[in-house]
Motif scaffolding. Structure first.
Motif, PDB file in Angstrom:
ATOM      1  N   HIS A  59       1.251  -1.160   0.120  1.00 49.79           N
ATOM      2  CA  HIS A  59      -0.347   0.154  -0.070  1.00 49.79           C
ATOM      3  C   HIS A  59       0.824   1.051  -0.083  1.00 49.79           C
ATOM      4  N   GLN A  60       1.738   1.245   0.826  1.00 51.18           N
ATOM      5  CA  GLN A  60       2.344   1.886   0.714  1.00 51.18           C
ATOM      6  C   GLN A  60       3.623   3.102  -0.295  1.00 51.18           C
ATOM      7  N   PRO A  61       4.121   1.868  -0.843  1.00 46.15           N
ATOM      8  CA  PRO A  61       5.045   2.168  -1.749  1.00 46.15           C
ATOM      9  C   PRO A  61       3.900   2.842  -3.432  1.00 46.15           C
ATOM     10  N   ALA A  62       3.227   1.456  -2.905  1.00 43.37           N
ATOM     11  CA  ALA A  62       1.927   2.496  -4.531  1.00 43.37           C
ATOM     12  C   ALA A  62       1.261   3.583  -3.802  1.00 43.37           C
ATOM     13  N   LEU A  63       1.224   4.023  -2.888  1.00 42.71           N
ATOM     14  CA  LEU A  63       1.178   5.187  -3.156  1.00 42.71           C
ATOM     15  C   LEU A  63       2.090   6.486  -2.942  1.00 42.71           C
ATOM     16  N   GLU A  64       3.271   6.194  -2.575  1.00 35.37           N
ATOM     17  CA  GLU A  64       3.957   7.081  -2.879  1.00 35.37           C
ATOM     18  C   GLU A  64       4.125   7.151  -4.605  1.00 35.37           C
ATOM     19  N   ILE A  65       4.523   6.218  -5.232  1.00 36.89           N
ATOM     20  CA  ILE A  65       4.829   6.341  -6.280  1.00 36.89           C
ATOM     21  C   ILE A  65       3.551   7.056  -7.416  1.00 36.89           C
ATOM     22  N   MET A  66       2.447   6.815  -6.602  1.00 35.01           N
ATOM     23  CA  MET A  66       1.233   7.411  -7.143  1.00 35.01           C
ATOM     24  C   MET A  66       1.583   9.005  -7.330  1.00 35.01           C
ATOM     25  N   ARG A  67       1.842   9.257  -5.819  1.00 34.38           N
ATOM     26  CA  ARG A  67       2.048  10.637  -5.729  1.00 34.38           C
ATOM     27  C   ARG A  67       3.130  11.272  -6.328  1.00 34.38           C
ATOM     28  N   ALA A  68       3.944  10.939  -6.705  1.00 30.79           N
ATOM     29  CA  ALA A  68       5.432  11.224  -7.730  1.00 30.79           C
ATOM     30  C   ALA A  68       4.624  11.654  -8.468  1.00 30.79           C
ATOM     31  N   ILE A  69       4.091  10.423  -9.285  1.00 31.05           N
ATOM     32  CA  ILE A  69       3.512  11.051 -10.783  1.00 31.05           C
ATOM     33  C   ILE A  69       2.555  12.269 -10.665  1.00 31.05           C
ATOM     34  N   ASN A  70       2.184  11.762 -10.113  1.00 26.11           N
ATOM     35  CA  ASN A  70       0.865  12.560  -9.986  1.00 26.11           C
ATOM     36  C   ASN A  70       1.370  14.458  -9.915  1.00 26.11           C
ATOM     37  N   ARG A  71       2.160  15.194  -8.610  1.00 33.12           N
ATOM     38  CA  ARG A  71       3.126  16.172  -8.463  1.00 33.12           C
ATOM     39  C   ARG A  71       3.948  16.218  -9.922  1.00 33.12           C
ATOM     40  N   GLY A  72       4.379  15.802 -11.436  1.00 29.53           N
ATOM     41  CA  GLY A  72       5.551  15.475 -12.259  1.00 29.53           C
ATOM     42  C   GLY A  72       6.755  14.868 -11.797  1.00 29.53           C
ATOM     43  N   ASP A  73       6.543  14.161 -10.432  1.00 27.84           N
ATOM     44  CA  ASP A  73       8.021  13.450 -10.350  1.00 27.84           C
ATOM     45  C   ASP A  73       7.862  12.276 -10.573  1.00 27.84           C
TER      46      ASP A  73
END
Length: 229
Positions: A59-73
């Motif tokens: 859960h947490q790594p998947a959340l971090e991946i999506m957050r990074a993509i959604n902020r353009g990183d």
């Protein structure tokens, strides 16, 4: 699209969709004049990507991946994905090494001779005597006791259990898992538990590999939609 439209596809509640939105799983969301969230096909694909990634990464790594993509990183997202594959590859190599070692132990001549002391067994395994005492506390080893002195004595079965425990610990297995495996070996009365253990480990690796692939496919679809004008 409404929250219920996204939720229905995956059997989720509308509150779960709102929680994922607030957590950064979904790209920025527009709201109607009345304050209701408006979702698009892009949001639907973001949710698919997250749920697929979660199965392979957690859960947490998947959340971090999506957050990074959604902020353009995307670089940070790719690094997280690469790390997961490196970790899985290392575990796959460890499983092979442990399998080779345990199979060699099961095929080797069992230990014979007078029971070993703590010090003698520690030297045989190249571990500290305190390690053997810890394994005993965790239920991995069950040494006999000399009636006269009360000192621990490790007979053939205890020596075998200690050798197996050493290999599993080298493979990174937690003590509680080692203890369960040793118990299973005793209950099975032979090496059948060993084969079951190795097969189950391989199945877990294979399943996670498939989940990582599936997650990557859904994430690629999301990235493709993000790049479209």
């Amino acid at each position: 699209m409404r929250p219920v439209d996204l939720a229905r596809e995956h059997g989720l509640s509308t509150q779960a969709i709102r929680n994922y939105d607030d957590a950064g799983v979904l790209p920025p969301t527009e709201r109607s004049e009345t304050g209701h969230r408006r979702y698009t096909a892009l949001h639907a694909q973001a949710l698919r990507a997250f749920l697929a990634l979660r199965r392979g990464h957690g859960h947490q790594p998947a959340l971090e991946i999506m957050r990074a993509i959604n902020r353009g990183d995307t670089e940070s997202a790719y690094r997280l994905i690469d790390d997961a594959h490196v970790t899985l590859g290392a575990e796959r190599s460890t499983r092979t090494e442990v399998a080779d070692a345990l199979n060699a132990l099961s095929a080797a001549e069992p230990f014979r001779g007078a029971p070993l002391t703590v010090g003698e067994l520690a030297r045989r395994l190249d571990v500290h005597p305190a390690t053997l005492r810890t394994w005993e506390v965790e239920g991995i080893l069950r040494p006999a006791r000399d009636r006269a002195t009360g000192y621990r004595e490790y007979g053939p079965e205890a020596v075998r259990d200690a050798e197996i425990a050493r290999q599993l610990r080298r493979g990174g297995y937690p003590l509680r898992h080692v203890a369960r495996f040793i118990d299973s070996l005793h209950e099975a009365g032979g090496t059948e538990a060993l084969r079951t253990f190795l097969d189950a480990w391989q199945e877990r690796l294979t399943t996670r590999s498939r989940h990582l692939i599936a997650g990557a496919a859904q994430l690629d679809a999301y990235l493709t939609q993000l790049s479209e004008p």
